[in-house]
Motif scaffolding. Structure first.
Motif, short mmCIF file in Angstrom:
data_model
loop_
_atom_site.label_atom_id
_atom_site.label_comp_id
_atom_site.label_asym_id
_atom_site.label_seq_id
_atom_site.Cartn_x
_atom_site.Cartn_y
_atom_site.Cartn_z
N ARG A 41 0.83 -1.21 0.00
CA ARG A 41 0.00 0.00 0.00
C ARG A 41 0.86 1.26 0.00
O ARG A 41 0.64 2.18 -0.78
CB ARG A 41 -0.93 -0.02 1.22
N ASN A 42 1.88 1.30 0.87
CA ASN A 42 2.75 2.47 0.96
C ASN A 42 3.55 2.68 -0.32
O ASN A 42 3.75 3.83 -0.75
CB ASN A 42 3.67 2.36 2.17
N ILE A 63 1.08 4.27 -2.72
CA ILE A 63 0.78 5.65 -2.36
C ILE A 63 1.92 6.58 -2.76
O ILE A 63 1.69 7.66 -3.31
CB ILE A 63 0.46 5.77 -0.85
#
Length: 108
Positions: free
Chosen positions: A11-12, A15
């Motif tokens: 996810r990071n 992002i």
């Protein structure tokens, strides 16, 4: 790594790629929901959500993030309610689930 750590890492990574993608964009809108004007339903309900819809002097263009890197890790295995799951490296925005058996008795 635990499943939660792997998911957070994926996810990071995504992002950070998305933030970088938006840095150099001018006039337009992020992640707008559009309904396609087509008689043939090519997407669910003919809806799409492009990463960026640009507007240059009244000319609109769809711009999508296509990262060439992803968060890499060894495949991990775990069990969720009798379902054996094997998680491989993924592109966060392009996840595909493959079920290799029938789950008629499974309560989703």
């Amino acid at each position: 790594m635990t499943l939660e750590e792997i998911i957070n890492h994926h996810r990071n990574t995504y992002i950070n790629q998305l933030i970088s993608f938006y840095e150099n964009r001018g006039n337009g809108v992020k992640e707008i929901l559009l309904k396609l004007s087509s008689d043939e339903e090519t997407l669910l309900f003919n809806l799409t959500r492009p990463d960026f819809l640009s507007n240059k002097d009244g000319n609109y263009g769809v711009e999508e993030l296509y990262p060439d890197t992803f968060s890499n890790h060894q495949p991990i295995n775990f069990v969720y309610k009798k379902l054996n799951i094997e998680l491989h490296p993924i592109f966060w925005h392009g996840v595909e689930f493959i079920l290799d058996t029938k789950f008629a008795e499974f309560e989703w």
